[in-house]
Motif scaffolding. Structure first.
Motif, short mmCIF file in Angstrom:
data_model
loop_
_atom_site.label_atom_id
_atom_site.label_comp_id
_atom_site.label_asym_id
_atom_site.label_seq_id
_atom_site.Cartn_x
_atom_site.Cartn_y
_atom_site.Cartn_z
N VAL A 47 0.88 -1.16 0.00
CA VAL A 47 0.00 0.00 0.00
C VAL A 47 0.92 1.21 0.00
O VAL A 47 1.40 1.66 1.04
CB VAL A 47 -0.93 0.01 1.23
CG1 VAL A 47 -1.90 1.19 1.16
CG2 VAL A 47 -1.70 -1.31 1.33
N CYS A 48 1.20 1.72 -1.20
CA CYS A 48 2.19 2.80 -1.36
C CYS A 48 1.47 4.14 -1.41
O CYS A 48 0.73 4.43 -2.35
CB CYS A 48 3.01 2.57 -2.62
SG CYS A 48 4.40 3.71 -2.79
N LEU A 49 1.71 4.96 -0.39
CA LEU A 49 1.04 6.25 -0.26
C LEU A 49 1.95 7.40 -0.67
O LEU A 49 3.16 7.36 -0.43
CB LEU A 49 0.60 6.46 1.20
CG LEU A 49 -0.27 5.36 1.83
CD1 LEU A 49 -0.53 5.68 3.30
CD2 LEU A 49 -1.58 5.20 1.08
N PHE A 50 1.38 8.41 -1.29
CA PHE A 50 2.12 9.62 -1.62
C PHE A 50 1.16 10.80 -1.58
O PHE A 50 -0.06 10.63 -1.54
CB PHE A 50 2.80 9.50 -2.99
CG PHE A 50 1.85 9.46 -4.15
CD1 PHE A 50 1.50 10.62 -4.83
CD2 PHE A 50 1.29 8.26 -4.58
CE1 PHE A 50 0.62 10.60 -5.91
CE2 PHE A 50 0.41 8.22 -5.66
CZ PHE A 50 0.08 9.40 -6.33
N GLN A 51 1.73 12.00 -1.58
CA GLN A 51 0.90 13.19 -1.53
C GLN A 51 0.72 13.75 -2.93
O GLN A 51 1.69 13.99 -3.65
CB GLN A 51 1.53 14.24 -0.61
CG GLN A 51 0.55 15.34 -0.19
CD GLN A 51 1.04 16.11 1.01
OE1 GLN A 51 2.21 16.05 1.35
NE2 GLN A 51 0.16 16.85 1.65
N THR A 62 -2.93 -1.06 -9.48
CA THR A 62 -2.69 -1.60 -10.82
C THR A 62 -3.94 -2.29 -11.34
O THR A 62 -4.79 -2.72 -10.56
CB THR A 62 -1.54 -2.64 -10.82
OG1 THR A 62 -1.99 -3.85 -10.16
CG2 THR A 62 -0.31 -2.12 -10.12
N LYS A 63 -4.02 -2.37 -12.65
CA LYS A 63 -5.02 -3.21 -13.29
C LYS A 63 -4.28 -4.42 -13.84
O LYS A 63 -3.35 -4.28 -14.64
CB LYS A 63 -5.76 -2.49 -14.42
CG LYS A 63 -6.83 -3.35 -15.08
CD LYS A 63 -7.55 -2.60 -16.18
CE LYS A 63 -8.62 -3.50 -16.83
NZ LYS A 63 -9.32 -2.81 -17.94
N SER A 72 -7.83 -11.93 -13.68
CA SER A 72 -7.43 -11.15 -14.85
C SER A 72 -8.29 -9.90 -15.00
O SER A 72 -9.50 -9.94 -14.79
CB SER A 72 -7.52 -12.01 -16.11
OG SER A 72 -8.83 -12.49 -16.30
N GLY A 73 -7.65 -8.79 -15.33
CA GLY A 73 -8.36 -7.54 -15.56
C GLY A 73 -8.87 -6.84 -14.32
O GLY A 73 -9.48 -5.77 -14.42
N GLU A 74 -8.59 -7.39 -13.14
CA GLU A 74 -9.07 -6.78 -11.91
C GLU A 74 -8.06 -5.77 -11.36
O GLU A 74 -6.88 -5.81 -11.69
CB GLU A 74 -9.35 -7.85 -10.84
CG GLU A 74 -10.51 -8.77 -11.19
CD GLU A 74 -10.83 -9.75 -10.07
OE1 GLU A 74 -10.17 -9.66 -9.00
OE2 GLU A 74 -11.71 -10.59 -10.25
N VAL A 75 -8.56 -4.87 -10.53
CA VAL A 75 -7.69 -3.89 -9.88
C VAL A 75 -7.09 -4.53 -8.63
O VAL A 75 -7.78 -5.22 -7.87
CB VAL A 75 -8.48 -2.62 -9.50
CG1 VAL A 75 -7.65 -1.72 -8.61
CG2 VAL A 75 -8.92 -1.88 -10.76
N SER A 76 -5.81 -4.28 -8.43
CA SER A 76 -5.15 -4.84 -7.25
C SER A 76 -4.04 -3.91 -6.79
O SER A 76 -3.65 -2.96 -7.49
CB SER A 76 -4.56 -6.22 -7.56
OG SER A 76 -3.50 -6.11 -8.49
N LEU A 77 -3.53 -4.17 -5.61
CA LEU A 77 -2.35 -3.50 -5.11
C LEU A 77 -1.12 -4.23 -5.63
O LEU A 77 -1.17 -5.44 -5.85
CB LEU A 77 -2.35 -3.51 -3.57
CG LEU A 77 -3.41 -2.62 -2.91
CD1 LEU A 77 -3.75 -3.12 -1.53
CD2 LEU A 77 -2.91 -1.17 -2.85
N ILE A 199 -8.69 -3.98 2.21
CA ILE A 199 -7.39 -3.53 2.70
C ILE A 199 -7.33 -2.00 2.71
O ILE A 199 -6.81 -1.39 3.65
CB ILE A 199 -6.26 -4.11 1.83
CG1 ILE A 199 -6.15 -5.63 2.08
CG2 ILE A 199 -4.93 -3.43 2.13
CD1 ILE A 199 -5.20 -6.34 1.14
N LEU A 200 -7.86 -1.37 1.67
CA LEU A 200 -7.80 0.10 1.58
C LEU A 200 -8.76 0.78 2.55
O LEU A 200 -8.46 1.86 3.05
CB LEU A 200 -8.06 0.53 0.14
CG LEU A 200 -6.92 0.12 -0.82
CD1 LEU A 200 -7.31 0.40 -2.27
CD2 LEU A 200 -5.63 0.85 -0.46
#
Length: 227
Positions: A47-51, A62-63, A72-77, A199-200
């Protein structure tokens, strides 16, 4: 030090104090065993956070490639399964992030890990929280065989009851809600759901120190004990 650097430093200090309520130790393989080694049933995600440019905290997603055999084709970390050479969950998450999207581990300040999630198949998934102080230093280089797109979303959206819907599901007598969040980036529409959304939601609740503005009702199997 500008305000952006200060905000991220304060966040890092606060998250370093976070202690997960429980953990699941890594099972070390027995090198003397005559039986064939089993594949580790454990994974880690970053879980990469930035401002962002407007001061909001954002998270990299990522997709997955449509050619993958699973999800396949799903959004994930960014993340994946542990390999035998990985020292810990942090190394797994960072190695996978570099392989999948070209994120140099030296750019990420890992601050804590969260409680593990366990999916229906018994796969242990450990969220690793990292902070990317210099977003401009990261130039996404997605591995085409694994990743179709790299994008980011506001972290706080996972606490808001906007662009969200939920479905009630049941598994082994446990009724729970599966959350779906809709997001548009660069004219592309994405849906963040299931374990990634869970998770998010948890990450956002910890970072912003408040519960979501909707009924969460997580699956009990996410926090079950795995032997």
């Amino acid at each position: 030090m500008d305000s952006k650097d200060l905000t991220l430093k304060i966040l890092a200090l606060e998250l370093r104090l976070y202690k997960p309520s429980h953990s699941i130790p890594i099972q070390q393989s027995d090198s003397d065993s005559e039986s064939a080694p089993s594949k580790p049933n454990r994974a880690a995600v970053l879980v990469c956070l930035f401002q962002g440019d407007h001061g909001d905290l954002r998270v990299i997603l990522t997709k997955r490639s449509s050619n993958l055999s699973s999800h396949s084709g799903e959004v994930s970390l960014p993340g994946g399964k542990r390999e035998e050479g990985d020292a810990d969950d942090v190394e797994t998450a960072m190695r996978e992030a570099k392989e999948e999207i070209g994120l140099d581990p030296s750019l990420v300040n890992v601050v804590t890990v969260l409680e593990p999630f366990v999916n229906k198949r018994g796969m242990i998934v450990v969220p690793v929280i990292g902070i990317l102080s210099d977003k401009k230093a990261f130039v996404p280089a997605p591995n085409a065989s694994e990743v179709e797109a790299v994008f980011d979303t506001p972290l706080e959206m996972f606490l808001k009851d906007e662009n969200r819907r939920a479905e009630e599901r049941e598994w082994m007598g446990d009724k729970y809600l599966l959350h779906y969040f809709d997001h548009e980036s660069d004219n592309e529409k994405y849906v963040i759901w299931a374990l990634t959304a869970g998770i998010l939601i948890r990450t956002a609740s910890i970072v912003y120190q408040r519960p979501p503005a909707f009924l969460e009702r997580t699956p009990k199997f996410w926090s079950r004990t795995v032997v």
